[in-house]
Motif scaffolding. Structure first.
Motif, PDB file in Angstrom:
ATOM      1  N   THR A  83       0.698  -1.101   0.241  1.00 25.36           N
ATOM      2  CA  THR A  83       0.012   0.096  -0.108  1.00 25.36           C
ATOM      3  C   THR A  83       0.948   1.313   0.077  1.00 25.36           C
ATOM      4  O   THR A  83       0.614   2.420  -0.714  1.00 25.36           O
ATOM      5  CB  THR A  83      -0.965   0.073   1.373  1.00 25.36           C
ATOM      6  N   ILE A  84       2.042   1.139   0.754  1.00 21.99           N
ATOM      7  CA  ILE A  84       2.924   2.275   0.749  1.00 21.99           C
ATOM      8  C   ILE A  84       3.505   2.744  -0.563  1.00 21.99           C
ATOM      9  O   ILE A  84       3.451   3.863  -1.028  1.00 21.99           O
ATOM     10  CB  ILE A  84       4.122   2.140   1.827  1.00 21.99           C
ATOM     11  N   VAL A  85       3.783   1.618  -1.259  1.00 20.78           N
ATOM     12  CA  VAL A  85       4.169   1.968  -2.701  1.00 20.78           C
ATOM     13  C   VAL A  85       3.207   2.433  -3.750  1.00 20.78           C
ATOM     14  O   VAL A  85       3.233   3.268  -4.523  1.00 20.78           O
ATOM     15  CB  VAL A  85       5.010   0.658  -3.015  1.00 20.78           C
ATOM     16  N   ASP A  86       1.863   1.777  -3.664  1.00 25.10           N
ATOM     17  CA  ASP A  86       0.998   2.013  -4.737  1.00 25.10           C
ATOM     18  C   ASP A  86       0.150   3.298  -4.360  1.00 25.10           C
ATOM     19  O   ASP A  86      -0.086   3.852  -5.226  1.00 25.10           O
ATOM     20  CB  ASP A  86      -0.093   0.854  -4.601  1.00 25.10           C
ATOM     21  N   LYS A  87      -0.047   3.561  -3.134  1.00 25.12           N
ATOM     22  CA  LYS A  87      -0.768   4.686  -2.689  1.00 25.12           C
ATOM     23  C   LYS A  87       0.214   6.023  -2.218  1.00 25.12           C
ATOM     24  O   LYS A  87      -0.717   7.050  -2.015  1.00 25.12           O
ATOM     25  CB  LYS A  87      -1.599   4.273  -1.485  1.00 25.12           C
ATOM     26  N   LEU A 142       4.233   5.967  -2.321  1.00 26.59           N
ATOM     27  CA  LEU A 142       5.343   6.413  -2.929  1.00 26.59           C
ATOM     28  C   LEU A 142       5.059   6.653  -4.573  1.00 26.59           C
ATOM     29  O   LEU A 142       5.754   7.658  -5.192  1.00 26.59           O
ATOM     30  CB  LEU A 142       6.443   5.201  -2.982  1.00 26.59           C
ATOM     31  N   ILE A 143       4.457   5.925  -5.206  1.00 26.26           N
ATOM     32  CA  ILE A 143       4.262   6.213  -6.711  1.00 26.26           C
ATOM     33  C   ILE A 143       3.421   7.464  -6.823  1.00 26.26           C
ATOM     34  O   ILE A 143       3.790   8.462  -7.725  1.00 26.26           O
ATOM     35  CB  ILE A 143       3.378   5.229  -7.312  1.00 26.26           C
ATOM     36  N   PRO A 144       2.377   7.809  -6.086  1.00 25.83           N
ATOM     37  CA  PRO A 144       1.557   9.230  -6.385  1.00 25.83           C
ATOM     38  C   PRO A 144       2.886  10.290  -5.655  1.00 25.83           C
ATOM     39  O   PRO A 144       2.661  11.405  -6.465  1.00 25.83           O
ATOM     40  CB  PRO A 144       0.507   9.280  -5.265  1.00 25.83           C
ATOM     41  N   MET A 145       3.395  10.280  -5.056  1.00 27.29           N
ATOM     42  CA  MET A 145       4.572  11.207  -4.554  1.00 27.29           C
ATOM     43  C   MET A 145       5.379  11.535  -5.789  1.00 27.29           C
ATOM     44  O   MET A 145       5.837  12.688  -5.847  1.00 27.29           O
ATOM     45  CB  MET A 145       5.388  10.419  -3.496  1.00 27.29           C
ATOM     46  N   VAL A 146       5.735  10.483  -6.509  1.00 26.59           N
ATOM     47  CA  VAL A 146       7.030  10.838  -7.484  1.00 26.59           C
ATOM     48  C   VAL A 146       5.952  11.253  -8.878  1.00 26.59           C
ATOM     49  O   VAL A 146       6.361  11.997  -9.410  1.00 26.59           O
ATOM     50  CB  VAL A 146       7.528   9.372  -7.981  1.00 26.59           C
ATOM     51  N   ALA A 147       4.794  10.602  -8.979  1.00 28.75           N
ATOM     52  CA  ALA A 147       4.115  10.882 -10.169  1.00 28.75           C
ATOM     53  C   ALA A 147       3.421  12.241 -10.087  1.00 28.75           C
ATOM     54  O   ALA A 147       3.356  12.829 -11.131  1.00 28.75           O
ATOM     55  CB  ALA A 147       3.069   9.814 -10.555  1.00 28.75           C
ATOM     56  N   SER A 148       2.641  12.662  -8.945  1.00 32.75           N
ATOM     57  CA  SER A 148       2.007  13.828  -8.925  1.00 32.75           C
ATOM     58  C   SER A 148       2.907  15.140  -9.415  1.00 32.75           C
ATOM     59  O   SER A 148       2.083  16.098  -9.999  1.00 32.75           O
ATOM     60  CB  SER A 148       1.384  13.763  -7.601  1.00 32.75           C
ATOM     61  N   PRO A 149       3.936  15.412  -9.116  1.00 30.77           N
ATOM     62  CA  PRO A 149       4.675  16.602  -9.436  1.00 30.77           C
ATOM     63  C   PRO A 149       4.764  16.550 -10.900  1.00 30.77           C
ATOM     64  O   PRO A 149       4.751  17.679 -11.411  1.00 30.77           O
ATOM     65  CB  PRO A 149       6.009  16.517  -8.869  1.00 30.77           C
ATOM     66  N   ALA A 158      -8.759  11.255  -5.119  1.00 26.77           N
ATOM     67  CA  ALA A 158      -9.278  10.901  -4.093  1.00 26.77           C
ATOM     68  C   ALA A 158     -10.699  10.005  -4.551  1.00 26.77           C
ATOM     69  O   ALA A 158     -10.791   9.041  -3.661  1.00 26.77           O
ATOM     70  CB  ALA A 158     -10.086  12.393  -3.392  1.00 26.77           C
ATOM     71  N   TYR A 159     -11.207  10.316  -5.505  1.00 21.86           N
ATOM     72  CA  TYR A 159     -12.508   9.629  -5.929  1.00 21.86           C
ATOM     73  C   TYR A 159     -12.450   8.551  -6.870  1.00 21.86           C
ATOM     74  O   TYR A 159     -13.275   7.541  -6.953  1.00 21.86           O
ATOM     75  CB  TYR A 159     -13.421  10.469  -6.297  1.00 21.86           C
ATOM     76  N   VAL A 160     -11.239   8.508  -7.618  1.00 23.12           N
ATOM     77  CA  VAL A 160     -10.922   7.507  -8.653  1.00 23.12           C
ATOM     78  C   VAL A 160      -9.777   6.386  -8.090  1.00 23.12           C
ATOM     79  O   VAL A 160     -10.075   5.220  -7.883  1.00 23.12           O
ATOM     80  CB  VAL A 160     -10.397   7.952  -9.978  1.00 23.12           C
ATOM     81  N   LEU A 161      -8.941   6.850  -7.570  1.00 24.57           N
ATOM     82  CA  LEU A 161      -7.421   6.063  -7.058  1.00 24.57           C
ATOM     83  C   LEU A 161      -7.801   5.674  -5.709  1.00 24.57           C
ATOM     84  O   LEU A 161      -7.034   4.960  -5.163  1.00 24.57           O
ATOM     85  CB  LEU A 161      -6.227   6.828  -7.460  1.00 24.57           C
ATOM     86  N   HIS A 162      -8.481   6.754  -4.836  1.00 22.99           N
ATOM     87  CA  HIS A 162      -8.598   6.779  -3.453  1.00 22.99           C
ATOM     88  C   HIS A 162      -7.108   6.920  -2.694  1.00 22.99           C
ATOM     89  O   HIS A 162      -6.869   6.060  -1.902  1.00 22.99           O
ATOM     90  CB  HIS A 162      -9.441   5.245  -2.665  1.00 22.99           C
ATOM     91  N   ALA A 163      -6.168   7.540  -3.422  1.00 22.35           N
ATOM     92  CA  ALA A 163      -4.921   7.592  -2.943  1.00 22.35           C
ATOM     93  C   ALA A 163      -4.814   8.868  -2.159  1.00 22.35           C
ATOM     94  O   ALA A 163      -5.144   9.996  -2.614  1.00 22.35           O
ATOM     95  CB  ALA A 163      -4.280   7.580  -4.043  1.00 22.35           C
TER      96      ALA A 163
END
Length: 337
Positions: free
Chosen positions: A133-137, A139-146, A273-278
């Motif tokens: 969950t840490i990786v999927d929700k 770490l990946i969003p942390m890298v991808a969102s910027p 929030a509503y599609v990925l619940h991340a």
């Protein structure tokens, strides 16, 4: 009153302190661009951000469940509450440090880092980190969102420049200042959905671990109200050091740039929030969107030295909050027995 009651109460108080610091630390996310472009006065902008955060807090249940049940698994009982307490206080400490230096770091990643750090140092007897969950929700969003924020900010700003290329600059500025009222409101709502939910997840985790409810995902009504109120209060108190960094030091924002950045950032927040619940970082999203918008002028329009300091704060937040939480755990562990 039972020891469990006092232990859970201590964690909830710490969570509310985090919620308050999240509000004044991340208030800049919602309103810095609107203030810098003079679309809104500071107090009106802060009041609107507080209301948006309060409403958004009631809409972030899916994100709260991810935080409360998906990041770490803890054994039931008072000793595990020391883990949660140390993680939250570690996040509060990092929020105050980065606020002092005016760095728009992520309160979300401070919280996640603190929780993970405290869980690791406590050992498998008390809990384990859910690394998938840490990786999927996280770490990946942390890298991808910027990257997504930067790219979309650039694209949206280019589209605005092309669509309104023949417009009257004065009229366009007035129009985009009005439009920023809407985009800033959406940004505030998105921040509430994302960031209040993270505190709600911590409170639910404490209630479940302490034995006060038998479900790790149920959010009582009073948790919504309390969390929303503290976040709104923190937001209204303002975080002027970070507001100056986001609104003035990265690029010189105009109304069109501010509208583009806020629209992109709020869209990314709602999608996650509503599609990925991340539970993604509002700080990363709005800051990268501002950089993307600024890059449409010319690359050196972005003050990359300031941006570099911000990115360093992004990268160090997760491990730094984790290390601080480790130290707190050893200090508070004797109190949670």
């Amino acid at each position: 009153m039972s020891p469990e009651f006092f232990a859970v109460s201590a964690v909830i108080i710490a969570a509310m302190a985090f919620d308050y610091t999240n509000g004044f630390h991340d208030a800049a996310n919602a309103i810095a661009t609107s203030i810098s472009t003079r679309a809104l006065t500071p107090r009106i902008a802060l009041a609107m951000a507080a209301v948006g955060n309060f409403i958004g807090a009631h809409l972030g249940g899916d994100v709260a469940k991810t935080v409360g049940d998906g990041l770490v698994k803890l054994e039931l009982g008072i000793p595990s509450l020391a883990v949660v307490f140390a993680g939250v206080v570690g996040a509060v400490t990092w929020n105050v440090i980065t606020w002092w230096f005016g760095l728009p770091s992520s309160s979300s990643h401070a919280l996640f880092g603190g929780l993970v750090g405290a869980t690791l140092v406590a050992g498998p007897a008390l809990g384990e980190v859910q690394w998938r969950t840490i990786v999927d929700k996280v770490l990946i969003p942390m890298v991808a969102s910027p990257f997504v924020g930067f790219l979309l900010g650039f694209i949206v700003m280019v589209a605005i420049m092309w669509i309104f290329r023949r417009g009257n600059p004065g009229k366009l500025n007035r129009g985009f200042r009005i439009a920023q009222t809407i985009s800033a409101a959406l940004m505030s709502l998105g921040h509430g959905i994302q960031d209040a939910a993270k505190t709600m997840g911590i409170v639910v985790l404490a209630l479940y671990t302490g034995g006060f409810q038998d479900n790790a995902t149920h959010i009582p009504w009073w948790v919504y109200i309390t969390t929303a109120t503290m976040l709104a209060a923190g937001t209204y108190s303002g975080g002027w050091r970070i507001i100056r960094t986001l609104g003035r030091k990265i690029i010189d924002l105009g109304p069109a740039e501010g509208f583009a950045a806020e629209t992109v950032a709020s869209s990314v927040l709602f999608f996650n929030a509503y599609v990925l619940h991340a539970p993604i970082s509002t700080t990363h999203t709005i800051t990268s969107a501002i950089m993307g918008v600024g890059a449409t002028k010319r690359l050196n329009a972005v003050r990359w030295n300031v941006a570099g300091n911000i990115v360093i704060a992004w990268v160090t937040t997760f491990p730094a909050a984790g290390l601080i939480a480790c130290a707190y755990y050893f200090l508070v562990r004797p109190l949670f027995t």
